[in-house]
Design a protein around this motif. Structure first.
Motif, PDB file in Angstrom:
ATOM      1  N   ALA A 272      -9.687 -23.757  83.617  1.00  0.00           N
ATOM      2  CA  ALA A 272      -9.526 -22.321  83.857  1.00  0.00           C
ATOM      3  C   ALA A 272      -8.104 -22.020  84.337  1.00  0.00           C
ATOM      4  O   ALA A 272      -7.477 -21.052  83.873  1.00  0.00           O
ATOM      5  CB  ALA A 272     -10.552 -21.835  84.875  1.00  0.00           C
ATOM      6  N   LEU A 273      -7.587 -22.833  85.253  1.00  0.00           N
ATOM      7  CA  LEU A 273      -6.221 -22.621  85.729  1.00  0.00           C
ATOM      8  C   LEU A 273      -5.207 -22.838  84.602  1.00  0.00           C
ATOM      9  O   LEU A 273      -4.221 -22.103  84.485  1.00  0.00           O
ATOM     10  CB  LEU A 273      -5.915 -23.572  86.886  1.00  0.00           C
ATOM     11  CG  LEU A 273      -6.542 -23.222  88.227  1.00  0.00           C
ATOM     12  CD1 LEU A 273      -6.296 -24.334  89.236  1.00  0.00           C
ATOM     13  CD2 LEU A 273      -5.995 -21.910  88.740  1.00  0.00           C
ATOM     14  N   SER A 274      -5.460 -23.826  83.779  1.00  0.00           N
ATOM     15  CA  SER A 274      -4.569 -24.097  82.660  1.00  0.00           C
ATOM     16  C   SER A 274      -4.566 -22.928  81.670  1.00  0.00           C
ATOM     17  O   SER A 274      -3.511 -22.525  81.180  1.00  0.00           O
ATOM     18  CB  SER A 274      -4.997 -25.390  81.959  1.00  0.00           C
ATOM     19  OG  SER A 274      -4.247 -25.586  80.798  1.00  0.00           O
ATOM     20  N   ASP A 275      -5.746 -22.406  81.390  1.00  0.00           N
ATOM     21  CA  ASP A 275      -5.839 -21.258  80.478  1.00  0.00           C
ATOM     22  C   ASP A 275      -5.124 -20.040  81.045  1.00  0.00           C
ATOM     23  O   ASP A 275      -4.432 -19.316  80.324  1.00  0.00           O
ATOM     24  CB  ASP A 275      -7.306 -20.916  80.198  1.00  0.00           C
ATOM     25  CG  ASP A 275      -8.006 -21.961  79.347  1.00  0.00           C
ATOM     26  OD1 ASP A 275      -7.289 -22.769  78.707  1.00  0.00           O
ATOM     27  OD2 ASP A 275      -9.245 -21.974  79.327  1.00  0.00           O
TER      28      ASP A 275
ATOM     29  N   THR B   9      -0.456 -16.394  80.871  1.00  0.00           N
ATOM     30  CA  THR B   9       0.701 -15.797  81.545  1.00  0.00           C
ATOM     31  C   THR B   9       1.992 -16.165  80.811  1.00  0.00           C
ATOM     32  O   THR B   9       2.862 -15.314  80.592  1.00  0.00           O
ATOM     33  CB  THR B   9       0.771 -16.271  83.002  1.00  0.00           C
ATOM     34  OG1 THR B   9      -0.462 -15.962  83.647  1.00  0.00           O
ATOM     35  CG2 THR B   9       1.915 -15.604  83.734  1.00  0.00           C
ATOM     36  N   LEU B  10       2.111 -17.426  80.425  1.00  0.00           N
ATOM     37  CA  LEU B  10       3.295 -17.877  79.708  1.00  0.00           C
ATOM     38  C   LEU B  10       3.420 -17.151  78.358  1.00  0.00           C
ATOM     39  O   LEU B  10       4.516 -16.713  77.984  1.00  0.00           O
ATOM     40  CB  LEU B  10       3.231 -19.387  79.485  1.00  0.00           C
ATOM     41  CG  LEU B  10       4.393 -20.000  78.728  1.00  0.00           C
ATOM     42  CD1 LEU B  10       5.690 -19.835  79.505  1.00  0.00           C
ATOM     43  CD2 LEU B  10       4.127 -21.460  78.437  1.00  0.00           C
TER      44      LEU B  10
ATOM     45  N   LYS C 178       6.088 -13.221  74.890  1.00  0.00           N
ATOM     46  CA  LYS C 178       6.017 -12.015  74.049  1.00  0.00           C
ATOM     47  C   LYS C 178       6.909 -10.921  74.597  1.00  0.00           C
ATOM     48  O   LYS C 178       7.521 -10.165  73.834  1.00  0.00           O
ATOM     49  CB  LYS C 178       4.576 -11.533  73.950  1.00  0.00           C
ATOM     50  CG  LYS C 178       3.705 -12.394  73.063  1.00  0.00           C
ATOM     51  CD  LYS C 178       2.297 -11.890  72.988  1.00  0.00           C
ATOM     52  CE  LYS C 178       1.429 -12.830  72.166  1.00  0.00           C
ATOM     53  NZ  LYS C 178       0.026 -12.403  72.146  1.00  0.00           N
ATOM     54  N   ALA C 179       7.005 -10.826  75.925  1.00  0.00           N
ATOM     55  CA  ALA C 179       7.854  -9.807  76.531  1.00  0.00           C
ATOM     56  C   ALA C 179       9.332 -10.104  76.274  1.00  0.00           C
ATOM     57  O   ALA C 179      10.134  -9.176  76.149  1.00  0.00           O
ATOM     58  CB  ALA C 179       7.598  -9.747  78.051  1.00  0.00           C
ATOM     59  N   LEU C 180       9.701 -11.372  76.156  1.00  0.00           N
ATOM     60  CA  LEU C 180      11.089 -11.730  75.883  1.00  0.00           C
ATOM     61  C   LEU C 180      11.481 -11.435  74.449  1.00  0.00           C
ATOM     62  O   LEU C 180      12.665 -11.243  74.163  1.00  0.00           O
ATOM     63  CB  LEU C 180      11.322 -13.209  76.193  1.00  0.00           C
ATOM     64  CG  LEU C 180      11.316 -13.582  77.668  1.00  0.00           C
ATOM     65  CD1 LEU C 180      11.425 -15.088  77.827  1.00  0.00           C
ATOM     66  CD2 LEU C 180      12.433 -12.883  78.399  1.00  0.00           C
TER      67      LEU C 180
END
Length: 132
Positions: free
Chosen positions: A115-118, A123-124, A129-131
């Protein structure tokens, strides 16, 4: 401090012998550096030599032990540890339930890590995508 006043810097008096003292100090630093490099070069071959000797000795003992143990017969015959079948079944069930409990506990930790990895991956991806 935005701009340096070079004219004012040129007017500062330079102490006598400063250039010679700096030159001597730089030479000392270079000599120390060369000595340290030479010491590292001397240390590495001796460490490698001792490691090679230790590995050779371990290899000789390992091969010798293997050949000595080859002559001994190996007995793989099954042995009963419990005379009472009911007691053996209870012990087997207890061991399997302990295994299942520990396995489920490990799977719970694995799910939390996934779950933390997902979450980190999402987030990454959003940041990438924002970049773009």
């Amino acid at each position: 401090m935005d701009k340096i006043d070079y004219k004012a810097l040129e007017q500062i008096p330079i102490p006598e012998g400063l250039e010679e003292r700096l030159s001597v100090k730089i030479d000392e630093w270079e000599l120390e550096e060369k000595q340290q490099k030479a010491q590292r070069r001397r240390l590495l071959p001796s460490v490698l030599r001792y490691t090679a000797v230790a590995a050779s000795i371990a290899l000789v003992f390992g091969v010798g032990y293997h050949y000595l143990r080859q002559d001994e017969p190996v007995n793989f015959a099954e042995q009963d540890t419990y005379q009472d079948p009911v007691l053996a079944q209870q012990e087997a069930e207890r061991a399997l339930s302990l295994l299942a409990a520990n396995l489920n506990k490990g799977m719970g930790h694995l799910e939390k890590a996934k779950a933390l990895s997902d979450k980190a991956e999402n987030t990454l991806n959003k940041q990438l995508k924002a970049l773009k």
